[in-house]
Design an enzyme around this catalytic site. Structure first.
Site, PDB file in Angstrom:
ATOM      1  N   ARG A  73      13.828   1.007  -8.985  1.00 50.75           N
ATOM      2  CA  ARG A  73      13.644  -0.526  -9.035  1.00 50.75           C
ATOM      3  C   ARG A  73      12.570  -0.830 -10.070  1.00 50.75           C
ATOM      4  NH1 ARG A  73      17.699   0.102  -7.257  1.00 50.75           N
ATOM      5  NH2 ARG A  73      18.521  -0.731  -5.262  1.00 50.75           N
TER       6      ARG A  73
ATOM      7  N   SER B  48      16.339  -7.903  -1.284  1.00 50.98           N
ATOM      8  CA  SER B  48      15.194  -6.780  -0.348  1.00 50.98           C
ATOM      9  C   SER B  48      13.966  -7.075  -0.740  1.00 50.98           C
ATOM     10  CB  SER B  48      15.696  -5.311  -0.852  1.00 50.98           C
ATOM     11  OG  SER B  48      17.095  -5.156  -0.393  1.00 50.98           O
TER      12      SER B  48
ATOM     13  N   GLU C  20       9.490  -5.071  -3.234  1.00 54.86           N
ATOM     14  CA  GLU C  20      10.467  -5.107  -4.512  1.00 54.86           C
ATOM     15  C   GLU C  20      10.408  -6.410  -4.940  1.00 54.86           C
ATOM     16  OE1 GLU C  20      15.266  -4.538  -4.537  1.00 54.86           O
ATOM     17  OE2 GLU C  20      14.165  -2.900  -3.344  1.00 54.86           O
TER      18      GLU C  20
END
Length: 308
Positions: free
Chosen positions: A181, A230, A300
């Protein structure tokens, strides 16, 4: 006054548009966020370099955003400039199917879903994992978006960024320090274009793969309510959603924000949520998970306009 001065200076000299005191709730998938001092739609590389020079002159902080799909902006807004990439950064060039090297060249401002569908129409495979992932290509590259099995960094042949004060810099895909990520790019690098590796494949096979991925997302994610996707990165060898659900936090509510009843790693704007509501839920979840599992969940979501 520096924001107003920069606004006056940029008015009329850009191909794109500049707005003062622009509510960021209009530009995030959360539908949350106070006003940014400036919101600049840069239609070209010239616009982008001119804007950056003007902001430096007036000592204004800035941030680049795409469609705001993994973004939480403070209720107080952002005391600086939000930049977004416009028309000149939305082109897609497909390779000739007879070429030995199959590379899609695309601007960072184009929607990732448009790149995926363009590849499909050209009979080119390798990007199906991106179907249903919201946001623009630049944002997907910045956060190395993808699934647990596939992510965009693996497909990158080259990446071109604008480095303020230096100009354009081109990376080979193998030179980018891809992480889970994250692209790992230096702070300040603005992704403007990339080359993505694809391969010829039967359109029916590509279509089937995309349909399966879309069905899985529809069945597992709360796509009917505003969210930022998310909320937390998955810890090594575990799932943030599993941990949160096991703690009985599905449906946990603060103000207008709620932990999704469908997927515990999503916080949704259920009814006029504020950024403060979302932050309160994030802090509560992190505290509970730390207490129960000894794990520090890492967000995130990208935060803009917050201190600390």
């Amino acid at each position: 006054m520096s924001g107003f001065d920069a606004y006056c200076e940029l008015q009329g000299i850009l191909e794109g548009s500049v707005f003062a005191d622009e509510p960021m709730a209009r530009h995030t998938s959360f539908r949350i966020g106070g006003p940014a001092d400036l919101y600049v739609e840069c239609a070209s590389l010239s616009d982008l370099t001119t804007t950056l020079a003007t902001l430096e002159k007036h000592t204004l902080p800035w941030a680049v955003v795409g469609k705001g799909s993994n973004l939480l902006v403070s209720d107080a807004g952002f005391r600086g400039a939000i930049l977004t990439l416009g028309a000149g950064f939305k082109e897609i060039s497909l390779p000739d199917i007879a070429q030995s090297q199959h590379l899609i060249v695309a601007g960072a401002g184009v929607l990732l879903s448009h790149v995926v569908r363009a590849a499909y129409k050209g009979g080119l495979s390798g990007l199906e994992f991106g179907i249903g992932i919201p946001g623009v290509l630049g944002g997907a590259l910045f956060m190395n978006a993808g699934t647990a099995q596939e992510w965009i960094g693996r497909t990158v042949e080259s990446l071109t960024v604008l480095r303020p004060g230096q100009g354009l810099v081109r990376y080979k895909g193998s030179e980018v320090p891809w992480r889970y990520r994250s692209s790992g790019l230096p702070a300040g690098d603005i992704i403007v274009e990339c080359e993505l590796r694809v391969r010829p494949s039967a359109k029916k096979q590509i279509e089937l793969h995309m349909e399966n991925l879309l069905a899985r997302r529809r069945n597992s994610q709360p796509l009917n309510k505003p969210s930022a996707g998310s909320t937390f990165k998955n810890p090594v060898d575990d799932s943030a959603g599993r941990m949160i659900e096991a703690l009985g936090l599905k449906g946990y509510t603060v103000g207008g924000a709620q932990v999704s009843e469908k997927h515990a790693n999503f916080i949704v704007n259920d009814d006029g949520a504020t950024a403060a509501d979302v932050i309160a839920i994030i802090e509560h979840i992190r505290h509970c998970v730390k207490e129960e599992y000894g794990t520090e969940l890492q967000p995130e979501i990208r935060f803009i306009g917050f201190e600390g």
